[in-house]
Design an enzyme around this catalytic site. Sequence first.
Site, PDB file in Angstrom:
ATOM      1  N   PRO A   9       0.823  -1.205   0.000  1.00  0.00           N
ATOM      2  CA  PRO A   9       0.000   0.000   0.000  1.00  0.00           C
ATOM      3  C   PRO A   9       0.857   1.256   0.000  1.00  0.00           C
ATOM      4  O   PRO A   9       1.853   1.333   0.722  1.00  0.00           O
ATOM      5  CB  PRO A   9      -0.805  -0.120   1.298  1.00  0.00           C
ATOM      6  CG  PRO A   9      -0.816  -1.583   1.600  1.00  0.00           C
ATOM      7  CD  PRO A   9       0.522  -2.089   1.134  1.00  0.00           C
ATOM      8  N   GLU A  10       0.498   2.210  -0.828  1.00  0.00           N
ATOM      9  CA  GLU A  10       1.217   3.479  -0.886  1.00  0.00           C
ATOM     10  C   GLU A  10       0.373   4.559  -0.217  1.00  0.00           C
ATOM     11  O   GLU A  10      -0.685   4.290   0.348  1.00  0.00           O
ATOM     12  CB  GLU A  10       1.547   3.814  -2.339  1.00  0.00           C
ATOM     13  CG  GLU A  10       2.482   2.788  -2.983  1.00  0.00           C
ATOM     14  CD  GLU A  10       2.981   3.208  -4.349  1.00  0.00           C
ATOM     15  OE1 GLU A  10       2.904   4.406  -4.677  1.00  0.00           O
ATOM     16  OE2 GLU A  10       3.450   2.337  -5.095  1.00  0.00           O
TER      17      GLU A  10
END
Length: 294
Positions: A9-10
């Site tokens: 996840p960014e």
Amino acid sequence: MLAYLWPMPELPEVETVRRGLEPVLQGARLLQVRQNRPDLRFPFPERFGERLEGAVVERLDRRAKYLLFGLSTGETWITHLGMTGRFTLDGAALGEFEDAPPTLGKHEHLSLVAERSAERRRIGFADARRFGFMGLIATPEVPAHAWFRDLGPEPLSNRFSAADLKAGFEGRTTPVKSALLDQRIVAGLGNIYVCEALYRSGISPLTPAGKVSGPRLEKLVAAIRQVLIEAVEAGGSTLKDFANAEGGQGYFQHRFDVYGREGEACHTLACPGIVRRIVLAGRSSFYCPACQRR
């Protein structure tokens, strides 16, 4: 192209989770905290459940890829999602996502009840690969903590500017793609959105960071901010494991201009280029060699 997609996840995915949790957790008292294992990537803090039990969540913040839950006890509960970490909520959906939320997940390691305005909601945290981690830090000490003290500016902040990039890139011969992944230069950027921002700004990922000129830095800052804003509005990008707080999926992956599109035509009007994949610092990078110049 799915073999190239990286599930970490960014920033937009973490911000999507924060926004999903905020209406339920902000102002809520934490009850019935249950810790189902002693560790994730690192051990849980000492007496973790006991220290959360009865606390009121006063605010929910995000710093880079970390979630910060400010508690009435004077501590801040820190969560990093790692690769597969996800929060789930029972009850009605908070956003327009694809899937219904799971309840008792196979890899759920933490569960609690949040009580707010006489309403109770069950919250779980699952992390199949256990690369995520949690901490409890005295709130005044958070900025100086090892996880945060060296982080660069937030790219969604109005204070993020070309001057920040110029200072961070000064004298660097490393490719600009790699420099943008350095959390000391910009906090929270990851592989996917750096590829997309470089495409939008017309900069080759191979360009030495120190050689990116002033006008191009201005364009890059605008592209970084815009691609992140669009991704947050779309609910992030679902690759392999990411799910938002309701267990659903984001949609920004349907808007990728270059990421994961090796061998496909460039999206720029009248550009004859074909998207190419290269590897920089062990990470797949996608770009159009025709319209992204050094």
